[in-house]
Write a protein that holds these residues in place. Structure first.
Motif, short mmCIF file in Angstrom:
data_model
loop_
_atom_site.label_atom_id
_atom_site.label_comp_id
_atom_site.label_asym_id
_atom_site.label_seq_id
_atom_site.Cartn_x
_atom_site.Cartn_y
_atom_site.Cartn_z
N UNK A 1 0.60 3.19 -6.53
CA UNK A 1 1.83 2.59 -7.01
C UNK A 1 1.58 1.13 -7.31
N UNK A 2 2.09 0.67 -8.42
CA UNK A 2 1.98 -0.73 -8.81
C UNK A 2 3.37 -1.34 -8.84
N UNK A 3 3.46 -2.54 -8.29
CA UNK A 3 4.71 -3.28 -8.34
C UNK A 3 4.40 -4.62 -9.00
#
Length: 160
Positions: A1-3
């Motif tokens: 997951x990338x934020x």
């Protein structure tokens, strides 16, 4: 997951007063404790907490004022939209009117301002919560230091 966020530097906070004077705080440094400064920090904890809590309340008041402006703009646009449809002899649905309000440029600009103030309130809430936790930690550390002194300095609370 990338934020993806605009910055990972959440430690600097700059407050600009009504005269345009800016004061920058490093939250990490403000909250930091060491065995050498614990006594001084215990004396200043309540005043620092009061400062940050008061700042939170002031920013919360600004945020609420901007929310009221947004409501006023929404009401004004609502009235204009309804008058426009009435002149065209069209009976709009509630959803159509709400859509027109949300698409209004001045409403969108004010909505962005409200979101910025809400973000500031949330950040200050986290800072005030950290001051509350720090207070609890100071009480615990001072109790451990008293116990250490009672035991002749055998168990330093900063050593674990």
């Amino acid at each position: 997951m990338e934020i993806h966020v605009d910055s990972l530097d959440f430690t600097e906070l700059t407050i600009v007063d009504m005269n345009g004077e800016a004061k920058t705080f490093n939250i990490h440094d403000e909250l930091k404790l060491s065995e050498y400064t614990i006594q001084q920090e215990m004396y200043t904890q309540s005043s620092k907490y009061a400062f940050w809590s008061s700042l939170l309340e002031r920013v919360r008041a600004y945020s609420e004022a901007e929310s009221r402006k947004l409501e006023q703009i929404g009401a004004s646009v609502n009235k204009q939209v309804r008058q426009g449809y009435t002149q065209q002899k069209i009976k709009p649905t509630k959803d159509v009117i709400e859509s027109d309000i949300l698409l209004n440029e001045s409403y969108q600009k004010q909505q962005q301002i409200v979101e910025q103030w809400n973000y500031k309130v949330k950040q200050l809430q986290y800072i005030v919560k950290a001051w509350e936790q720090r207070s609890t930690m100071l009480v615990q550390l001072s109790a451990e230091l008293r116990q250490t002194n009672k035991n002749g300095g055998m168990t330093n609370p900063f050593s674990h």
